[in-house]
Scaffold this motif. Structure first.
Motif, PDB file in Angstrom:
ATOM      1  N   UNK A  13       0.858  -1.178   0.000  1.00 23.11           N
ATOM      2  CA  UNK A  13       0.000   0.000   0.000  1.00 23.11           C
ATOM      3  C   UNK A  13       0.902   1.238   0.000  1.00 23.11           C
ATOM      4  N   UNK A  14       0.597   2.244  -0.835  1.00 25.81           N
ATOM      5  CA  UNK A  14       1.476   3.420  -0.888  1.00 25.81           C
ATOM      6  C   UNK A  14       1.539   4.202   0.429  1.00 25.81           C
ATOM      7  N   UNK A  15       0.601   3.962   1.342  1.00 26.69           N
ATOM      8  CA  UNK A  15       0.631   4.686   2.617  1.00 26.69           C
ATOM      9  C   UNK A  15       1.491   3.993   3.671  1.00 26.69           C
ATOM     10  N   UNK A  16       1.971   2.782   3.385  1.00 29.92           N
ATOM     11  CA  UNK A  16       2.800   2.066   4.357  1.00 29.92           C
ATOM     12  C   UNK A  16       4.006   2.908   4.748  1.00 29.92           C
ATOM     13  N   UNK A  17       4.224   3.042   6.047  1.00 32.24           N
ATOM     14  CA  UNK A  17       5.388   3.776   6.554  1.00 32.24           C
ATOM     15  C   UNK A  17       5.161   5.259   6.746  1.00 32.24           C
ATOM     16  N   UNK A  18       4.017   5.781   6.351  1.00 29.58           N
ATOM     17  CA  UNK A  18       3.726   7.197   6.514  1.00 29.58           C
ATOM     18  C   UNK A  18       2.876   7.426   7.760  1.00 29.58           C
ATOM     19  N   UNK A  19       3.025   8.596   8.356  1.00 30.39           N
ATOM     20  CA  UNK A  19       2.209   8.990   9.496  1.00 30.39           C
ATOM     21  C   UNK A  19       1.078   9.859   8.985  1.00 30.39           C
ATOM     22  N   UNK A  20      -0.179   9.463   9.223  1.00 32.74           N
ATOM     23  CA  UNK A  20      -1.301  10.270   8.719  1.00 32.74           C
ATOM     24  C   UNK A  20      -1.408  11.623   9.435  1.00 32.74           C
ATOM     25  N   UNK A  21      -1.805  12.619   8.683  1.00 33.14           N
ATOM     26  CA  UNK A  21      -2.128  13.939   9.222  1.00 33.14           C
ATOM     27  C   UNK A  21      -3.645  14.043   9.168  1.00 33.14           C
ATOM     28  N   UNK A  22      -4.291  14.343  10.292  1.00 38.77           N
ATOM     29  CA  UNK A  22      -5.758  14.381  10.283  1.00 38.77           C
ATOM     30  C   UNK A  22      -6.305  15.450   9.337  1.00 38.77           C
ATOM     31  N   UNK A  23      -7.422  15.134   8.709  1.00 35.49           N
ATOM     32  CA  UNK A  23      -8.109  16.090   7.837  1.00 35.49           C
ATOM     33  C   UNK A  23      -9.077  16.903   8.685  1.00 35.49           C
ATOM     34  N   UNK A  24      -8.617  18.047   9.106  1.00 36.52           N
ATOM     35  CA  UNK A  24      -9.439  18.930   9.938  1.00 36.52           C
ATOM     36  C   UNK A  24      -9.440  20.324   9.337  1.00 36.52           C
ATOM     37  N   UNK A  25     -10.348  21.156   9.794  1.00 34.65           N
ATOM     38  CA  UNK A  25     -10.401  22.539   9.307  1.00 34.65           C
ATOM     39  C   UNK A  25      -9.082  23.271   9.541  1.00 34.65           C
ATOM     40  N   UNK A  26      -8.348  22.906  10.602  1.00 32.90           N
ATOM     41  CA  UNK A  26      -7.064  23.559  10.884  1.00 32.90           C
ATOM     42  C   UNK A  26      -6.008  23.212   9.843  1.00 32.90           C
ATOM     43  N   UNK A  27      -6.184  22.093   9.129  1.00 37.27           N
ATOM     44  CA  UNK A  27      -5.215  21.672   8.117  1.00 37.27           C
ATOM     45  C   UNK A  27      -5.579  22.146   6.714  1.00 37.27           C
ATOM     46  N   UNK A  28      -6.693  22.854   6.575  1.00 40.00           N
ATOM     47  CA  UNK A  28      -7.166  23.261   5.255  1.00 40.00           C
ATOM     48  C   UNK A  28      -7.229  24.772   5.137  1.00 40.00           C
ATOM     49  N   UNK A  29      -6.837  25.247   3.980  1.00 38.10           N
ATOM     50  CA  UNK A  29      -7.083  26.629   3.586  1.00 38.10           C
ATOM     51  C   UNK A  29      -7.957  26.530   2.337  1.00 38.10           C
ATOM     52  N   UNK A  30      -9.232  26.858   2.476  1.00 37.09           N
ATOM     53  CA  UNK A  30     -10.180  26.735   1.364  1.00 37.09           C
ATOM     54  C   UNK A  30     -10.115  27.967   0.476  1.00 37.09           C
ATOM     55  N   UNK A  31     -10.006  27.736  -0.829  1.00 39.22           N
ATOM     56  CA  UNK A  31      -9.996  28.809  -1.810  1.00 39.22           C
ATOM     57  C   UNK A  31     -11.164  28.598  -2.754  1.00 39.22           C
ATOM     58  N   UNK A  32     -11.862  29.676  -3.069  1.00 36.55           N
ATOM     59  CA  UNK A  32     -13.058  29.604  -3.913  1.00 36.55           C
ATOM     60  C   UNK A  32     -13.185  30.930  -4.650  1.00 36.55           C
ATOM     61  N   UNK A  33     -14.085  31.031  -5.630  1.00 36.82           N
ATOM     62  CA  UNK A  33     -14.262  32.305  -6.332  1.00 36.82           C
ATOM     63  C   UNK A  33     -14.549  33.429  -5.324  1.00 36.82           C
ATOM     64  N   UNK A  34     -13.832  34.541  -5.471  1.00 37.84           N
ATOM     65  CA  UNK A  34     -13.905  35.598  -4.460  1.00 37.84           C
ATOM     66  C   UNK A  34     -15.299  36.204  -4.311  1.00 37.84           C
ATOM     67  N   UNK A  35     -16.125  36.093  -5.332  1.00 30.20           N
ATOM     68  CA  UNK A  35     -17.433  36.740  -5.276  1.00 30.20           C
ATOM     69  C   UNK A  35     -18.566  35.793  -4.872  1.00 30.20           C
ATOM     70  N   UNK A  36     -18.230  34.571  -4.482  1.00 30.40           N
ATOM     71  CA  UNK A  36     -19.243  33.584  -4.100  1.00 30.40           C
ATOM     72  C   UNK A  36     -19.042  33.174  -2.650  1.00 30.40           C
TER      73      UNK A  36
END
Length: 189
Positions: A13-36
């Motif tokens: 599995x390609x994830x073998x040996x890696x440490x997962x980083x949780x998917x939380x709002x603190x780990x994301x910077x959301x980008x979207x159309x500036x006018x929406x």
């Protein structure tokens, strides 16, 4: 632990040996159309993040020369937004509806030359490295797993689809790379 990339992965599995980083709002910077409002382009329900973009959308900030996009920039901690050494991996599951074409769904931003080290684009149901090398085919209307491993020291990027190694390429040189995923309009081929 750093996987031994000089050796065959031989079905591992390609994830073998890696440490997962949780998917939380603190780990994301959301980008979207500036006018929406975000709620018109990003939805989160039952563990699934849906991102949308339309032909007439604006870029993510006023005055930007970038194309329309709704993307998640992945941060590795509350202190570090990018990485400059080591072996890093992105893993996600994607679903691309039939008719969606000329969009980037995963990228590594940051490179010595150009803005990105990697872009995985969908054209007519097929995945390409930028608009060039074919990575995977027949990806419309089904869930598929995407893993991208970046070995900064060796300057290598490896792409897996559904756990199968599909593509290996040299990176674009040192920079301050970070992963992004979502949907970003790109040029047609």
């Amino acid at each position: 632990m750093t996987p031994p990339w000089d050796q065959c992965l031989c079905g591992a599995d390609p994830t073998d040996g890696f440490t997962p980083v949780p998917s939380t709002d603190e780990n994301f910077d959301l980008q979207k159309p500036y006018d929406k409002p975000l709620s018109q382009r990003y939805y989160y329900s039952d563990g699934i993040r849906s991102l949308r973009v339309y032909d007439k959308d604006k870029p993510f900030k006023r005055g930007s020369g970038t194309r329309q996009s709704t993307e998640i920039r992945i941060k590795y901690s509350t202190v570090v937004d990018d990485y400059s050494s080591g072996v890093w991996q992105f893993e996600g599951h994607a679903y691309v509806p039939k008719g969606t074409s000329a969009v980037t769904i995963v990228q590594i931003h940051g490179a010595a030359e150009g803005a990105t080290t990697l872009q995985l684009r969908i054209y007519h149901g097929n995945m390409r490295y930028y608009s060039y090398n074919l990575v995977a085919t027949n990806l419309y209307d089904k869930w598929f797993r995407v893993n991208v491993i970046h070995d900064v020291g060796k300057g290598k990027v490896i792409v897996f689809i559904d756990g199968e190694e599909k593509f290996v390429v040299n990176d674009q040189g040192p920079g301050d790379p970070y992963f992004k995923c979502g949907v970003c309009r790109t040029s047609y081929v």
